[in-house]
Design a protein around this motif. Structure first.
Motif, PDB file in Angstrom:
ATOM      1  N   PHE A 251       0.833  -1.207   0.000  1.00  0.00           N
ATOM      2  CA  PHE A 251       0.000   0.000   0.000  1.00  0.00           C
ATOM      3  C   PHE A 251       0.867   1.256   0.000  1.00  0.00           C
ATOM      4  N   ILE A 252       1.972   1.230   0.723  1.00  0.00           N
ATOM      5  CA  ILE A 252       2.884   2.377   0.718  1.00  0.00           C
ATOM      6  C   ILE A 252       3.398   2.630  -0.696  1.00  0.00           C
ATOM      7  N   GLY A 253       3.766   1.578  -1.403  1.00  0.00           N
ATOM      8  CA  GLY A 253       4.253   1.722  -2.771  1.00  0.00           C
ATOM      9  C   GLY A 253       3.193   2.271  -3.703  1.00  0.00           C
ATOM     10  N   VAL A 254       1.955   1.764  -3.599  1.00  0.00           N
ATOM     11  CA  VAL A 254       0.877   2.222  -4.474  1.00  0.00           C
ATOM     12  C   VAL A 254       0.573   3.694  -4.239  1.00  0.00           C
ATOM     13  N   PHE A 255       0.401   4.079  -2.973  1.00  0.00           N
ATOM     14  CA  PHE A 255       0.031   5.464  -2.683  1.00  0.00           C
ATOM     15  C   PHE A 255       1.190   6.432  -2.943  1.00  0.00           C
ATOM     16  N   SER A 256       2.429   5.962  -2.841  1.00  0.00           N
ATOM     17  CA  SER A 256       3.555   6.848  -3.138  1.00  0.00           C
ATOM     18  C   SER A 256       3.547   7.257  -4.604  1.00  0.00           C
ATOM     19  N   VAL A 257       3.237   6.322  -5.506  1.00  0.00           N
ATOM     20  CA  VAL A 257       3.170   6.650  -6.933  1.00  0.00           C
ATOM     21  C   VAL A 257       1.998   7.585  -7.210  1.00  0.00           C
ATOM     22  N   LEU A 258       0.843   7.298  -6.619  1.00  0.00           N
ATOM     23  CA  LEU A 258      -0.327   8.158  -6.831  1.00  0.00           C
ATOM     24  C   LEU A 258      -0.055   9.583  -6.344  1.00  0.00           C
ATOM     25  N   LEU A 259       0.561   9.709  -5.180  1.00  0.00           N
ATOM     26  CA  LEU A 259       0.866  11.037  -4.642  1.00  0.00           C
ATOM     27  C   LEU A 259       1.913  11.753  -5.474  1.00  0.00           C
ATOM     28  N   ALA A 260       2.901  11.006  -5.973  1.00  0.00           N
ATOM     29  CA  ALA A 260       3.941  11.623  -6.795  1.00  0.00           C
ATOM     30  C   ALA A 260       3.365  12.155  -8.104  1.00  0.00           C
ATOM     31  N   VAL A 261       2.456  11.391  -8.716  1.00  0.00           N
ATOM     32  CA  VAL A 261       1.822  11.846  -9.960  1.00  0.00           C
ATOM     33  C   VAL A 261       0.972  13.084  -9.693  1.00  0.00           C
ATOM     34  N   TYR A 262       0.179  13.062  -8.632  1.00  0.00           N
ATOM     35  CA  TYR A 262      -0.651  14.221  -8.296  1.00  0.00           C
ATOM     36  C   TYR A 262       0.217  15.437  -7.980  1.00  0.00           C
ATOM     37  N   SER A 263       1.315  15.208  -7.280  1.00  0.00           N
ATOM     38  CA  SER A 263       2.172  16.324  -6.871  1.00  0.00           C
ATOM     39  C   SER A 263       2.808  17.017  -8.060  1.00  0.00           C
ATOM     40  N   LEU A 264       3.120  16.271  -9.110  1.00  0.00           N
ATOM     41  CA  LEU A 264       3.726  16.892 -10.288  1.00  0.00           C
ATOM     42  C   LEU A 264       2.821  17.959 -10.882  1.00  0.00           C
ATOM     43  N   ALA A 265       1.506  17.725 -10.825  1.00  0.00           N
ATOM     44  CA  ALA A 265       0.562  18.721 -11.347  1.00  0.00           C
ATOM     45  C   ALA A 265       0.296  19.830 -10.334  1.00  0.00           C
ATOM     46  N   TYR A 266       0.140  19.445  -9.060  1.00  0.00           N
ATOM     47  CA  TYR A 266      -0.253  20.423  -8.049  1.00  0.00           C
ATOM     48  C   TYR A 266       0.892  21.367  -7.694  1.00  0.00           C
ATOM     49  N   MET A 267       2.102  20.829  -7.546  1.00  0.00           N
ATOM     50  CA  MET A 267       3.211  21.641  -7.064  1.00  0.00           C
ATOM     51  C   MET A 267       3.721  22.633  -8.095  1.00  0.00           C
ATOM     52  N   THR A 268       3.306  22.483  -9.354  1.00  0.00           N
ATOM     53  CA  THR A 268       3.665  23.509 -10.342  1.00  0.00           C
ATOM     54  C   THR A 268       2.893  24.802 -10.097  1.00  0.00           C
ATOM     55  N   ARG A 269       1.742  24.701  -9.390  1.00  0.00           N
ATOM     56  CA  ARG A 269       0.956  25.900  -9.064  1.00  0.00           C
ATOM     57  C   ARG A 269       1.321  26.457  -7.688  1.00  0.00           C
ATOM     58  N   ASP A 270       1.629  25.570  -6.745  1.00  0.00           N
ATOM     59  CA  ASP A 270       1.962  26.010  -5.390  1.00  0.00           C
ATOM     60  C   ASP A 270       3.477  26.011  -5.235  1.00  0.00           C
ATOM     61  N   LYS A 271       4.090  27.166  -5.354  1.00  0.00           N
ATOM     62  CA  LYS A 271       5.549  27.272  -5.326  1.00  0.00           C
ATOM     63  C   LYS A 271       6.070  27.752  -3.976  1.00  0.00           C
ATOM     64  N   GLN A 272       5.188  27.866  -2.982  1.00  0.00           N
ATOM     65  CA  GLN A 272       5.611  28.395  -1.692  1.00  0.00           C
ATOM     66  C   GLN A 272       6.219  27.329  -0.791  1.00  0.00           C
ATOM     67  N   LEU A 273       5.798  26.084  -0.927  1.00  0.00           N
ATOM     68  CA  LEU A 273       6.300  25.011  -0.079  1.00  0.00           C
ATOM     69  C   LEU A 273       7.652  24.545  -0.599  1.00  0.00           C
ATOM     70  N   LYS A 274       8.695  24.821   0.147  1.00  0.00           N
ATOM     71  CA  LYS A 274      10.048  24.502  -0.283  1.00  0.00           C
ATOM     72  C   LYS A 274      10.399  23.058   0.071  1.00  0.00           C
ATOM     73  N   ASN A 275      11.204  22.464  -0.805  1.00  0.00           N
ATOM     74  CA  ASN A 275      11.754  21.115  -0.579  1.00  0.00           C
ATOM     75  C   ASN A 275      10.662  20.068  -0.358  1.00  0.00           C
ATOM     76  N   TYR A 276       9.546  20.237  -1.050  1.00  0.00           N
ATOM     77  CA  TYR A 276       8.436  19.299  -0.890  1.00  0.00           C
ATOM     78  C   TYR A 276       8.847  17.879  -1.244  1.00  0.00           C
ATOM     79  N   TYR A 277       9.471  17.708  -2.398  1.00  0.00           N
ATOM     80  CA  TYR A 277       9.819  16.359  -2.853  1.00  0.00           C
ATOM     81  C   TYR A 277      10.890  15.728  -1.976  1.00  0.00           C
TER      82      TYR A 277
END
Length: 229
Positions: A83-109
């Motif tokens: 489950f950790i592996g599955v959700f890590s990929v889902l979150l990483a894919v979502y983050s690629l789209a979301y974090m391009t708009r939210d640039k205030q959170l540093k060192n997110y990845y």
């Protein structure tokens, strides 16, 4: 390096190394995080397919610390790792789209990958000292993943840190009780009867700490503020 060790050390190492990449290259850091998450998913799937039963893996990376670096794999941890592996990929894919708009959170990845590795370490650890170390890292990364852009988000971050820190103290108390009753910190060697009141207290301490960090009722009050920010 075994698959079990890869699940632990790959995301932790990648997360630390990402601090060397400037924040201006956030997209590159996101792609690296996605690739690491994909490797973790593939590895966790291979681990999930291993024959059932309890297995132990010794990490001989640091001389003299082999006792603390013993990892264990059973049917429950095998499923949680998947489950950790599955959700890590889902979150990483979502983050690629979301974090391009939210640039205030540093060192997110960076903190995302460290969280991934620490979660695997907490699930696989067979020694309570090792478990507590990874458990504490998860508390720090949860705090760092809140965007402190305004007073409300800063207050949410502080509330999360206080509640999680308090639950970690309760966790350490529970571990201390189990150590006193059993004389060992190796989880696989602990067998505490439920008839004594001290053993029940130790069990309740572990349950309270787990529920608090999971954001489960009734110790979930930090989670809505955390998600909102």
């Amino acid at each position: 390096m075994t698959d079990i060790q890869l699940l632990l050390f790959l995301p932790l190492t990648a997360g630390v190394l990402l601090f060397l990449i400037p924040e201006a290259a956030r997209t590159i850091k996101g792609i690296i995080a996605l690739l690491v998450s994909a490797v973790v998913l593939y590895t966790s799937y291979n681990v999930f397919l291993e024959p059932s039963g309890l297995r132990f893996y010794s990490c001989r990376l640091l001389p003299g610390l082999e006792e603390y670096l013993i990892l264990h794999l059973d049917n429950l941890s095998r499923m949680v790792i998947l489950f950790i592996g599955v959700f890590s990929v889902l979150l990483a894919v979502y983050s690629l789209a979301y974090m391009t708009r939210d640039k205030q959170l540093k060192n997110y990845y960076n903190y995302f990958l460290i969280t991934l590795g620490a979660a695997a370490g907490a699930v696989l650890a067979n020694n309570f000292v090792t478990f507590t170390t990874f458990w504490g890292i998860l508390g720090i990364t949860l705090y760092k993943l809140i965007n402190g852009k305004d007073e409300a988000s800063s207050a949410a971050a502080k509330k999360s840190l206080i509640m999680i820190g308090a639950s970690d103290s309760i966790l350490i108390l529970g571990i201390g009780i189990l150590w006193k009753l059993s004389g060992t910190l190796q989880m696989s060697e602990i067998s505490v009867p439920s008839s004594g009141w001290l053993g029940i207290v130790g069990f309740l301490c572990l349950v309270i700490a787990s529920l608090t960090k999971a954001g489960a009722f009734p110790v979930h009050t930090w989670l809505p503020d955390y998600v909102a920010n």
